[in-house]
Design a protein around this motif. Sequence first.
Motif, PDB file in Angstrom:
ATOM      1  N   TYR A   1       8.478 -14.141  14.941  1.00 53.19           N
ATOM      2  CA  TYR A   1       9.362 -14.958  15.778  1.00 53.19           C
ATOM      3  C   TYR A   1       9.594 -16.349  15.202  1.00 53.19           C
ATOM      4  N   ASP A   2       8.808 -16.713  14.198  1.00 49.96           N
ATOM      5  CA  ASP A   2       8.957 -18.011  13.560  1.00 49.96           C
ATOM      6  C   ASP A   2       9.361 -17.802  12.106  1.00 49.96           C
ATOM      7  N   ASP A   3       9.461 -18.875  11.362  1.00 51.41           N
ATOM      8  CA  ASP A   3       9.757 -18.771   9.939  1.00 51.41           C
ATOM      9  C   ASP A   3       8.567 -18.144   9.216  1.00 51.41           C
ATOM     10  N   THR A   4       8.828 -17.147   8.392  1.00 52.84           N
ATOM     11  CA  THR A   4       7.763 -16.485   7.623  1.00 52.84           C
ATOM     12  C   THR A   4       8.235 -16.262   6.196  1.00 52.84           C
ATOM     13  N   GLU A   5       7.262 -16.091   5.297  1.00 53.79           N
ATOM     14  CA  GLU A   5       7.564 -15.805   3.903  1.00 53.79           C
ATOM     15  C   GLU A   5       7.491 -14.306   3.659  1.00 53.79           C
ATOM     16  N   ARG A   6       8.158 -13.855   2.586  1.00 53.01           N
ATOM     17  CA  ARG A   6       8.224 -12.433   2.281  1.00 53.01           C
ATOM     18  C   ARG A   6       6.828 -11.833   2.069  1.00 53.01           C
ATOM     19  N   GLY A   7       5.938 -12.583   1.471  1.00 53.43           N
ATOM     20  CA  GLY A   7       4.596 -12.075   1.212  1.00 53.43           C
ATOM     21  C   GLY A   7       3.792 -11.817   2.479  1.00 53.43           C
ATOM     22  N   GLU A   8       4.196 -12.421   3.591  1.00 52.28           N
ATOM     23  CA  GLU A   8       3.488 -12.213   4.853  1.00 52.28           C
ATOM     24  C   GLU A   8       3.890 -10.909   5.530  1.00 52.28           C
ATOM     25  N   ASN A   9       4.994 -10.302   5.092  1.00 47.70           N
ATOM     26  CA  ASN A   9       5.528  -9.119   5.759  1.00 47.70           C
ATOM     27  C   ASN A   9       5.781  -8.011   4.734  1.00 47.70           C
ATOM     28  N   HIS A  10       4.745  -7.255   4.445  1.00 50.11           N
ATOM     29  CA  HIS A  10       4.813  -6.183   3.435  1.00 50.11           C
ATOM     30  C   HIS A  10       4.341  -4.887   4.091  1.00 50.11           C
ATOM     31  N   TYR A  11       5.175  -3.833   4.024  1.00 55.11           N
ATOM     32  CA  TYR A  11       4.862  -2.585   4.730  1.00 55.11           C
ATOM     33  C   TYR A  11       5.191  -1.380   3.865  1.00 55.11           C
ATOM     34  N   LEU A  12       4.430  -0.300   4.096  1.00 49.78           N
ATOM     35  CA  LEU A  12       4.598   0.943   3.340  1.00 49.78           C
ATOM     36  C   LEU A  12       4.510   2.116   4.304  1.00 49.78           C
ATOM     37  N   HIS A  13       5.502   3.009   4.278  1.00 53.02           N
ATOM     38  CA  HIS A  13       5.528   4.180   5.151  1.00 53.02           C
ATOM     39  C   HIS A  13       5.939   5.413   4.354  1.00 53.02           C
ATOM     40  N   THR A  14       5.511   6.587   4.829  1.00 49.10           N
ATOM     41  CA  THR A  14       5.904   7.852   4.217  1.00 49.10           C
ATOM     42  C   THR A  14       6.649   8.687   5.244  1.00 49.10           C
ATOM     43  N   VAL A  15       7.860   9.065   4.916  1.00 50.55           N
ATOM     44  CA  VAL A  15       8.690   9.904   5.775  1.00 50.55           C
ATOM     45  C   VAL A  15       8.688  11.317   5.218  1.00 50.55           C
ATOM     46  N   SER A  16       8.417  12.306   6.072  1.00 52.42           N
ATOM     47  CA  SER A  16       8.423  13.713   5.663  1.00 52.42           C
ATOM     48  C   SER A  16       9.584  14.422   6.343  1.00 52.42           C
ATOM     49  N   TRP A  17      10.453  15.013   5.517  1.00 55.61           N
ATOM     50  CA  TRP A  17      11.642  15.680   6.062  1.00 55.61           C
ATOM     51  C   TRP A  17      11.992  16.899   5.216  1.00 55.61           C
ATOM     52  N   ASN A  18      12.090  18.033   5.877  1.00 55.49           N
ATOM     53  CA  ASN A  18      12.529  19.267   5.233  1.00 55.49           C
ATOM     54  C   ASN A  18      11.697  19.588   3.993  1.00 55.49           C
ATOM     55  N   GLY A  19      10.383  19.382   4.110  1.00 56.55           N
ATOM     56  CA  GLY A  19       9.470  19.741   3.036  1.00 56.55           C
ATOM     57  C   GLY A  19       9.303  18.712   1.943  1.00 56.55           C
ATOM     58  N   THR A  20       9.920  17.533   2.081  1.00 51.53           N
ATOM     59  CA  THR A  20       9.829  16.489   1.053  1.00 51.53           C
ATOM     60  C   THR A  20       9.290  15.208   1.664  1.00 51.53           C
ATOM     61  N   ASP A  21       8.399  14.533   0.937  1.00 54.96           N
ATOM     62  CA  ASP A  21       7.860  13.239   1.352  1.00 54.96           C
ATOM     63  C   ASP A  21       8.610  12.116   0.637  1.00 54.96           C
ATOM     64  N   TYR A  22       8.978  11.089   1.391  1.00 54.24           N
ATOM     65  CA  TYR A  22       9.668   9.927   0.839  1.00 54.24           C
ATOM     66  C   TYR A  22       8.849   8.680   1.165  1.00 54.24           C
ATOM     67  N   GLU A  23       8.461   7.931   0.133  1.00 51.25           N
ATOM     68  CA  GLU A  23       7.693   6.698   0.341  1.00 51.25           C
ATOM     69  C   GLU A  23       8.652   5.516   0.407  1.00 51.25           C
ATOM     70  N   ILE A  24       8.528   4.747   1.473  1.00 49.43           N
ATOM     71  CA  ILE A  24       9.423   3.612   1.708  1.00 49.43           C
ATOM     72  C   ILE A  24       8.580   2.344   1.771  1.00 49.43           C
ATOM     73  N   GLU A  25       8.889   1.394   0.903  1.00 44.18           N
ATOM     74  CA  GLU A  25       8.159   0.124   0.843  1.00 44.18           C
ATOM     75  C   GLU A  25       9.155  -1.010   1.072  1.00 44.18           C
ATOM     76  N   PHE A  26       8.767  -1.974   1.899  1.00 47.92           N
ATOM     77  CA  PHE A  26       9.688  -3.092   2.123  1.00 47.92           C
ATOM     78  C   PHE A  26       8.933  -4.397   2.391  1.00 47.92           C
ATOM     79  N   PHE A  27       9.651  -5.481   2.095  1.00 46.64           N
ATOM     80  CA  PHE A  27       9.189  -6.841   2.350  1.00 46.64           C
ATOM     81  C   PHE A  27      10.302  -7.555   3.111  1.00 46.64           C
TER      82      PHE A  27
END
Length: 441
Positions: free
Chosen positions: A338-364
């Motif tokens: 809700y306040d000003d933040t830097e990119r390094g403070e917000n780093h996330y990694l998720h894996t989506v599984s769809w139709n037999g395939t896994d997709y790794e999604i990383e974002f800042f």
Amino acid sequence: MKRAFSLLLALALLLTLAACGREEAPTEELPGEDWRTTGMVNDRGTIVQDGVETPVCVCIGSEWTTFYYDEAEQICFDSVTYPVEIPNAASDYWSISFDDVTGDGSSDIRLEFRQEDGTETVLVWYWEGEDCFQFQPDASYGPYASDSTQYLAAYVGLWEYVGQNFWIRIHEDGTWDILNSEETVLESGIATAGAAGVELGYEDSDDRLVLEYSPSGELLDPANGGVLRQVSAIVLRSAFENGDLMINCDVGGGPYELEDGVCFYAEGGDGYQTVPCLWQVTKQDDNVHDSLREIAFDAVCYIPAESIPYFEQDFQTVLSSELYDYYTGMWLTASSAYDDTERGENHYLHTVSWNGTDYEIEFFYSTQWEDTADGGRLFTKSYIVYVPEDYDGLIFAAEPQPATYDETDARLDLDRICPEASILAIDLIDPEHFLFFDLCA
């Protein structure tokens, strides 16, 4: 199909099952020695009718159960007839109860059978007076609890479990399978059809799934809040398609107004109110390297000066935006900033599984607030996202705020309560009113 089903139900409702009077009882009485020593007796009990207690011997047959006076001479007292023939009824017999279920002072009957395949059949009759035990289909269950064949045809076929990407196929022989999109059998068992719906007994457990027939031709799963629709083939549908969620905004277009897009409140929720705002998403970069697609974009929210309320004390400004996967609906969970933040403070990694395939999604991402020359406020959320080259399901969503402070306060804990939940399964959000941007288009 609906017309045919209605005709079947109309015919079925003309049928009832009762054991009225004793003239139809299969006596098979044996003269001479005490008949109870012949091995015919499966159980004993006491039937109470109008305050009179009668000890009886219970003899289990494949089509009915007969009650004889518990005396040396074989004399039939009464009987009950099953909805359908039960093969191996005597060997599958488990128990009988003559408890007064209805509270009228007379015995009711509850027969239980346990089949070799692990399924269970329970048949119930209530005493209706005038020498009549009336079969109770609603209180009975199991593969032999109804003449399923007269109803089954209405349910035979393929049923899609809406929004879940699995299907139930009910076969003409009364068996059923749960299938995934690749038509792999996940579960199976025996279906028992009736006037009100169909009951699925699982092959490897005592569990049962009750599906209720609705006038619209759908099957309702009240235990899980689900709906099944009859379809002709298995077609894999995304969560957004299942939820009728539309991509309603263009990246690079806009700005787009979001009703109730921002909320303001003082400490403890005092003065809580929601106002509209404007959202715009602009790509800064989109390129592929080493089989990864890198997408850099800014999501900008503008709050006009006339929408900002006046508070005499410090107040909180809250707006919401998230990333979702189009195919599974997965919330690519991130903590709110809700306040000003830097990119390094917000780093996330998720894996989506769809139709037999896994997709790794990383974002800042980073966040920044600033005041505008016209007295408004500007919120910028700058992302860098890395996805596989062949992945095209990344969605940015700008979300409206709830009507009350309590709901807003509850939403602050969503990243802890339901991380990576489907957009269709999060109770505290209203995706039908989101602004959706397709970042992979």
